[in-house]
Scaffold this active site. Structure first.
Site, PDB file in Angstrom:
ATOM      1  N   THR A  44      45.169  45.706  39.212  1.00 49.09           N
ATOM      2  CA  THR A  44      43.761  45.291  39.288  1.00 49.09           C
ATOM      3  C   THR A  44      43.521  44.337  40.445  1.00 49.09           C
ATOM      4  O   THR A  44      42.508  44.434  41.146  1.00 49.09           O
ATOM      5  CB  THR A  44      43.333  44.620  37.966  1.00 49.09           C
ATOM      6  OG1 THR A  44      43.319  45.601  36.923  1.00 49.09           O
ATOM      7  CG2 THR A  44      41.940  44.019  38.078  1.00 49.09           C
ATOM      8  N   ASP A  55      39.632  51.029  38.915  1.00 47.32           N
ATOM      9  CA  ASP A  55      40.527  50.174  39.703  1.00 47.32           C
ATOM     10  C   ASP A  55      41.918  50.775  39.919  1.00 47.32           C
ATOM     11  O   ASP A  55      42.507  50.613  40.980  1.00 47.32           O
ATOM     12  CB  ASP A  55      40.632  48.783  39.091  1.00 47.32           C
ATOM     13  CG  ASP A  55      41.222  48.774  37.688  1.00 47.32           C
ATOM     14  OD1 ASP A  55      41.170  49.815  37.008  1.00 47.32           O
ATOM     15  OD2 ASP A  55      41.724  47.713  37.253  1.00 47.32           O
TER      16      ASP A  55
END
Length: 687
Positions: free
Chosen positions: A305, A480
């Site tokens: 992330t 992501d």
């Protein structure tokens, strides 16, 4: 037979014999782990042999250190080394199971910043059989305690111990020579860590990673101002031209960036038992005012992330190991989206229903220039409101509007969802979708949390329409990173309705959604190839910001003439023509594996050189903190001291800003509050 047993026992009662026993047992269990716990992809005789023997040289070196100690101390030192090695193997088995990668010193160093709720994930990852890695240690301890093996108090000659050390180095370098002949540039190019472990071994990988970590640290201290020149030349040469059809189409609009946690492209239009997993996102994807990219890839490495955020907001790649946000987020200079837009008159804010220290966001966001960071301290917390890594998405979106309505417009607001995060948990009242039936306990609930995220998104969109924000905003959605790692090949094959999958299929599985919506946009499915590195220049051009001075490695996805080569962090690549995964080459359109002819080899080499150079240049910028030497025209460097994310400070700043500008949503629609306009079916909020 008895004479052989006696000779063997006599050998084991010597220090050399015990050393050999410990080495052989550890070698066997390591090879078993290679074959059963890791997906190393050893092909051909050479790779298979190297995989089989590669634990031996490092074990001789490490365990051989004990031979320099006398008497009982030899046994204590050897068993300590054995335990440390076992723990290292054990930790990598657990980490690999979730992330399809090996532990790095960057990840270990940053573990304190990402430990929130990891205990729950660990419970999901851990299997009772994992403790087999300690069985040989227990066996050796038992043999010593019950004196099945006698302690050898005799002196072991120094020259013999030294000879074993020399032998280990000879074997290590010989192994590297064979490996490098089979796979040239093994340590000089940015390869997947799987390659290093496959060819050299887990200990050699650790040593190389330690060297890289030390080198990264030295790079910053040795960097000089002239180092930025080659980066600027590369970026300028590769920058794509604006597309007049789209440039400035969203000028002056608010920007919502919605971070879809662990969300993969295959979920769009995917059905389970005839039901759409993501009906709201599907509708959004097909909307006439939404530009949807169907060949958009995540490009993250170990930072996951945090790597995605680094690319989305800086157009800089994450690092090969560890997390750039954790290691370099506090100290480095950046030219990030929040700072660029702040200096263009935007209010900038990030929303995240977890602790502010996760991925070092509370420090990194100051370096990026975020004016506000609404973290878990800003949200009401109850045990039923959270799952996994933080606030449930429906509650998160609903409770975020109390701050969104106070942001002076135009604003740039990023909302980071969390519920669709491994281990994909939902309490029973929130489960409203059937799980898949692959038999993989990690994979099957994935569609259920994705469906929940979709429901939360649908509720948020209705709120935007009710308040008029939809008409005056550009909505950007992106996934992501992968939700299902390549470790789950059998389950992936079932999800894709294939009997078996190739490395090409796994590369295509790395696609994530990227959608941009605004009322005035001419939408449709855009087939250009790109990735997260390209998001920032695309967004800026749509906002009418022609940013030719800041350092960005991506290029506008809407440009008519652009390089469509997608670089993966490990050096693999996808282009409209070729997909290169390790040493394998596929035709991108068909997935057919080919042996390149001379002309194709030249094309692929050119693509590979570009990818290697781009990754290397980006690494130089982060590792050397090169942006501290560069003052681009029209951009003012961020002063981290200007920002404070404490609740009381932020609330006062919002109030003062509103008194000064009167540009908030509440001012525009002449209401005191819009929270009542937000409708959610979250069972936790029902009376």
């Amino acid at each position: 037979m008895s004479s052989h047993i006696k000779k063997t026992r006599n050998l084991l009662n010597t220090r050399l014999g015990f050393f050999i026993l410990a080495t052989v047992l550890f070698w066997i269990k390591t090879y078993i782990a290679y074959r059963t716990e890791f997906t190393l992809g050893a092909k051909g005789t050479v790779q298979q042999i190297l995989l089989f023997v590669n634990p031996i040289p490092a074990l001789i070196l490490i365990f051989g250190l004990a031979l320099y100690f006398r008497g009982r101390l030899f046994y204590w030192v050897l068993m300590l080394l054995h335990l440390i090695e076992s723990i290292w193997l054990f930790a990598n088995i657990l980490y690999y199971r979730e992330f399809s990668d090996f532990l790095s010193f960057g990840i270990i160093k940053g573990s304190g910043d990402v430990q929130n709720n990891l205990g729950k994930s660990l419970a999901e990852i851990l299997h009772p059989s994992d403790f087999f890695v300690f069985v040989d240690f227990v066996i050796l301890v038992v043999l010593l305690i019950f004196k099945v093996i006698q302690v050898d108090r005799r002196k072991f000659k120094f020259r013999n111990a030294f000879a074993l050390t020399i032998l280990s180095f000879v074997l290590i370098f010989s192994e590297y020579g064979v490996a490098n002949a089979n796979r040239s540039g093994l340590l000089t190019r940015t390869f997947d860590n799987n390659y290093i472990v496959k060819y050299l071994g887990l200990n050699e990988y650790a040593a190389f990673n330690a060297y890289q970590t030390a080198k990264e640290s030295a790079t910053r201290s040795n960097a000089k101002s002239s180092d930025i020149d080659s980066v600027l030349n590369f970026v300028k040469k590769n920058r794509s031209a604006i597309n007049p059809e789209y440039f400035g189409k969203a000028k002056g609009k608010n920007v919502f960036v919605i971070h879809l946690e662990s969300f993969q492209q295959f979920l769009i239009n995917y059905k389970v038992d005839g039901k759409e997993v993501t009906p709201n996102l599907n509708k959004f994807y097909k909307n006439k005012n939404t530009i949807s990219f169907d060949n958009f890839y995540h490009q993250v490495s170990q930072g996951k992330t945090s790597d995605a955020e680094m690319m989305m907001e800086n157009s800089l790649y994450g690092l090969p190991q560890g997390s750039a946000m954790v290691t370099y987020g506090t100290q480095n200079t950046y030219q990030a989206a929040p700072a660029i837009l702040d200096q263009k008159g935007y209010t900038t804010a990030s929303f995240h229903g977890d602790v502010p220290s996760f991925w070092n966001r509370d420090n990194t966001y100051k370096s990026w220039g975020y004016q506000y960071f609404f973290d878990s301290d800003y949200y009401q917390e109850k045990p039923s409101y959270s799952v996994g890594y933080g606030l449930k998405d429906k509650i998160f979106f609903k409770d975020s509007v109390k701050y969104i309505q106070q942001l002076p417009q135009p604003f740039y607001a990023k909302l980071i969802t969390l519920t669709n995060h491994y281990p994909y948990e939902l309490d029973k009242p929130n489960v409203s979708f059937p799980a898949t039936k692959t038999g993989d306990n990690t994979v099957d609930p994935y569609v259920q949390t994705a469906h929940y995220l979709d429901q939360a998104f649908g509720e948020f969109i209705k709120y935007l329409n009710k308040t008029g924000l939809m008409k005056n905003s550009m909505i950007v959605l992106y996934g992501d990173h992968y939700g299902i790692s390549n470790n789950h090949r059998a389950a992936i094959a079932q999800l894709l309705h294939k009997k078996e999958i190739t490395d090409y299929d796994l590369a295509q599985f790395q696609k994530v959604p990227f959608m941009i919506h605004a009322d005035d946009l001419k939408g449709g499915i855009n087939h250009t190839y790109g990735g997260e590195i390209d998001a920032l220049p695309t967004i800026l051009h749509l906002l009418g910001i022609k940013d030719n001075n800041t350092v960005q490695f991506g290029n506008d996805l809407l440009s008519k003439k652009r390089d469509q080569t997608v670089a993966f962090r490990n050096g693999d690549l996808v282009s409209p023509k070729y997909t290169v995964i390790g040493s394998n080459v596929y035709l991108t359109k068909t997935g057919k594996e080919i042996t390149p002819n001379d002309e194709q080899s030249k094309e692929i080499k050119k693509l590979q050189n570009h990818v290697n150079k781009e990754l290397s240049m980006s690494d130089r910028v982060i590792l050397g903190d090169l942006l501290r030497f560069y003052n681009p025209k029209g951009f003012k460097k961020v002063n981290k001291k200007d920002f404070n994310y404490k609740y009381s400070y932020a609330m006062k700043a919002l109030k003062d800003s509103d008194n000064k500008s009167k540009k908030t949503l509440l001012d525009k629609i002449h209401k005191k509050d819009t929270e009542k306009l937000y409708k959610t079916d979250a069972p936790e909020l029902k009376k």
